[in-house]
Design an enzyme around this catalytic site. Sequence first.
Site, PDB file in Angstrom:
ATOM      1  N   SER A 129       2.904  -2.692 -16.907  1.00 31.78           N
ATOM      2  CA  SER A 129       2.683  -3.983 -16.248  1.00 31.78           C
ATOM      3  C   SER A 129       2.572  -5.035 -17.346  1.00 31.78           C
ATOM      4  O   SER A 129       2.259  -4.693 -18.493  1.00 31.78           O
ATOM      5  CB  SER A 129       1.364  -3.928 -15.477  1.00 31.78           C
ATOM      6  OG  SER A 129       1.009  -5.202 -14.984  1.00 31.78           O
ATOM      7  N   TYR A 142      -8.087  -1.066 -13.629  1.00 29.92           N
ATOM      8  CA  TYR A 142      -6.621  -1.012 -13.536  1.00 29.92           C
ATOM      9  C   TYR A 142      -6.002  -1.407 -14.881  1.00 29.92           C
ATOM     10  O   TYR A 142      -5.116  -0.718 -15.399  1.00 29.92           O
ATOM     11  CB  TYR A 142      -6.132  -1.960 -12.432  1.00 29.92           C
ATOM     12  CG  TYR A 142      -4.627  -2.078 -12.345  1.00 29.92           C
ATOM     13  CD1 TYR A 142      -3.850  -1.032 -11.850  1.00 29.92           C
ATOM     14  CD2 TYR A 142      -3.967  -3.240 -12.768  1.00 29.92           C
ATOM     15  CE1 TYR A 142      -2.460  -1.143 -11.770  1.00 29.92           C
ATOM     16  CE2 TYR A 142      -2.588  -3.351 -12.688  1.00 29.92           C
ATOM     17  CZ  TYR A 142      -1.836  -2.300 -12.192  1.00 29.92           C
ATOM     18  OH  TYR A 142      -0.464  -2.399 -12.123  1.00 29.92           O
TER      19      TYR A 142
HETATM   20  N1  LIG Z   1       3.511  -4.978  -7.460  1.00 29.49           N
HETATM   21  C1  LIG Z   1       3.158  -5.517  -8.627  1.00 29.49           C
HETATM   22  O1  LIG Z   1       2.864  -6.739  -8.712  1.00 29.49           O
HETATM   23  C2  LIG Z   1       3.143  -4.682  -9.871  1.00 29.49           C
HETATM   24  C3  LIG Z   1       3.072  -5.340 -11.113  1.00 29.49           C
HETATM   25  C4  LIG Z   1       3.038  -4.590 -12.279  1.00 29.49           C
HETATM   26  C5  LIG Z   1       3.085  -3.213 -12.217  1.00 29.49           C
HETATM   27  N2  LIG Z   1       3.161  -2.584 -10.991  1.00 29.49           N
HETATM   28  C6  LIG Z   1       3.210  -1.125 -10.997  1.00 29.49           C
HETATM   29  O2  LIG Z   1       4.369  -0.699 -10.318  1.00 29.49           O
HETATM   30  C7  LIG Z   1       4.172   0.632  -9.831  1.00 29.49           C
HETATM   31  C8  LIG Z   1       4.668   0.710  -8.388  1.00 29.49           C
HETATM   32  O3  LIG Z   1       3.874  -0.127  -7.579  1.00 29.49           O
HETATM   33  P1  LIG Z   1       4.488  -1.013  -6.387  1.00 29.49           P
HETATM   34  O4  LIG Z   1       4.239  -2.437  -6.727  1.00 29.49           O
HETATM   35  O5  LIG Z   1       5.858  -0.590  -6.048  1.00 29.49           O
HETATM   36  O6  LIG Z   1       3.453  -0.664  -5.216  1.00 29.49           O
HETATM   37  P2  LIG Z   1       3.571   0.317  -3.949  1.00 29.49           P
HETATM   38  O7  LIG Z   1       4.650  -0.169  -3.047  1.00 29.49           O
HETATM   39  O8  LIG Z   1       2.181   0.405  -3.442  1.00 29.49           O
HETATM   40  O9  LIG Z   1       4.038   1.707  -4.557  1.00 29.49           O
HETATM   41  C9  LIG Z   1       3.165   2.584  -5.202  1.00 29.49           C
HETATM   42  C10 LIG Z   1       3.747   3.971  -5.105  1.00 29.49           C
HETATM   43  O10 LIG Z   1       2.920   4.863  -5.860  1.00 29.49           O
HETATM   44  C11 LIG Z   1       2.682   5.983  -5.053  1.00 29.49           C
HETATM   45  N3  LIG Z   1       1.505   6.737  -5.442  1.00 29.49           N
HETATM   46  C12 LIG Z   1       0.199   6.362  -5.490  1.00 29.49           C
HETATM   47  N4  LIG Z   1      -0.569   7.388  -5.887  1.00 29.49           N
HETATM   48  C13 LIG Z   1       0.269   8.447  -6.103  1.00 29.49           C
HETATM   49  C14 LIG Z   1       0.101   9.782  -6.519  1.00 29.49           C
HETATM   50  N5  LIG Z   1      -1.126  10.295  -6.771  1.00 29.49           N
HETATM   51  N6  LIG Z   1       1.193  10.583  -6.651  1.00 29.49           N
HETATM   52  C15 LIG Z   1       2.424  10.106  -6.374  1.00 29.49           C
HETATM   53  N7  LIG Z   1       2.652   8.854  -5.936  1.00 29.49           N
HETATM   54  C16 LIG Z   1       1.587   8.039  -5.818  1.00 29.49           C
HETATM   55  C17 LIG Z   1       2.588   5.428  -3.640  1.00 29.49           C
HETATM   56  O11 LIG Z   1       2.703   6.483  -2.714  1.00 29.49           O
HETATM   57  P3  LIG Z   1       2.172   6.429  -1.198  1.00 29.49           P
HETATM   58  O12 LIG Z   1       3.263   5.759  -0.408  1.00 29.49           O
HETATM   59  O13 LIG Z   1       1.963   7.864  -0.839  1.00 29.49           O
HETATM   60  O14 LIG Z   1       0.889   5.633  -1.208  1.00 29.49           O
HETATM   61  C18 LIG Z   1       3.777   4.487  -3.663  1.00 29.49           C
HETATM   62  O15 LIG Z   1       4.966   5.207  -3.504  1.00 29.49           O
HETATM   63  C19 LIG Z   1       2.683   0.938 -10.010  1.00 29.49           C
HETATM   64  O16 LIG Z   1       2.521   1.762 -11.153  1.00 29.49           O
HETATM   65  C20 LIG Z   1       2.076  -0.434 -10.255  1.00 29.49           C
HETATM   66  O17 LIG Z   1       0.903  -0.353 -11.037  1.00 29.49           O
HETATM   67  C21 LIG Z   1       3.194  -3.286  -9.836  1.00 29.49           C
END
Ligand SMILES: NC(=O)c1ccc[n+]([C@@H]2O[C@H](COP(=O)([O-])OP(=O)(O)OC[C@H]3O[C@@H](n4cnc5c(N)ncnc54)[C@H](OP(=O)(O)O)[C@@H]3O)[C@@H](O)[C@H]2O)c1
Length: 267
Positions: A129, A142
Amino acid sequence: MKTILITGASTGIGRATAELFFARGWNVVATMRTPNSAREDGRWLVTRLDVTDPASIESALQAANARFGQIDVLVNNAGYGLVGTFESMDEARIHKQFETNVFGLMRMCRALIPQFRARGEGVLINVASMGGRLAFPFYSVYHATKWAVDGFSESLQFELAPLGIRVKLIEPGAIKTDFYDRSADFVHDRSLTAYNDLVDKGMRRSNAFGARGASPDIVAAAIWKAATDGSARLRYPVGSDARGLLFTRRLLPDGVYRSLIAKQLLG
Ligand SMILES: NC(=O)c1ccc[n+]([C@@H]2O[C@H](COP(=O)([O-])OP(=O)(O)OC[C@H]3O[C@@H](n4cnc5c(N)ncnc54)[C@H](OP(=O)(O)O)[C@@H]3O)[C@@H](O)[C@H]2O)c1
């Protein structure tokens, strides 16, 4: 034909990445805690994988190797945010956050590095991130996980590059996904009244920031670049906010930078 394995591919960035690589002709292993895809295609494999469950990692890798022979690119995307006041967070919650965002990611690396090393190639892409190099209020734990992923990846690339394995860090800014609502683990004990106004204001502003976030497609495009550009580049900031804030952070004295953030989010 190349094969990519993605963790957390049920929604958001993981899902968009799976769709992009599939559309561009790759074999895709879309792993998720609760398989939810009905697509019937020889190039598309959905398997259950929870990064906190080593047995599920082993069986997902077996299924992927059996179908496609090998994995060329690993995307460690699974993760979520534990947010709120640090004083309200119990140890179990803090451990779960590290178990998923850090130890789960390391577990995946340990599972894949031997096959990359044996072939003398492979790309290991960690979704960190912009919050792996800077920090916002009420995301303390986080951020600790993402700073851990950042340092881990920067060190790891030194030892893996000579073996032909490229390590990449994806650094998204605010992206409109389930991250800010369904996936967020928000905790604040309202009996800790000293925080109430501050946490209400801080969370309202950072959630508004998230609601204005960019499409996960721009992160998928950065992951595509990281997987295919053949370069030794480590960091891929994604989005104008990530590029702007990381640049500002480098440019300004620490105290000036922090007072800007405090004014934006808490002032
Ligand atoms: N959105 C942002 O602004 C942002 C910014 C910077 C970084 N990120 C990073 O991007 C990544 C993806 O996030 P996103 O924004 O796409 O959010 P998201 O739509 O909530 O996706 C998160 C994914 O991680 C999965 N997950 C959570 N715990 C898990 C586990 N124990 N084993 C396997 N899968 C697991 C969730 O599965 P379930 O469907 O089962 O819950 C979901 O598929 C994360 O690492 C987040 O920290 C996001």
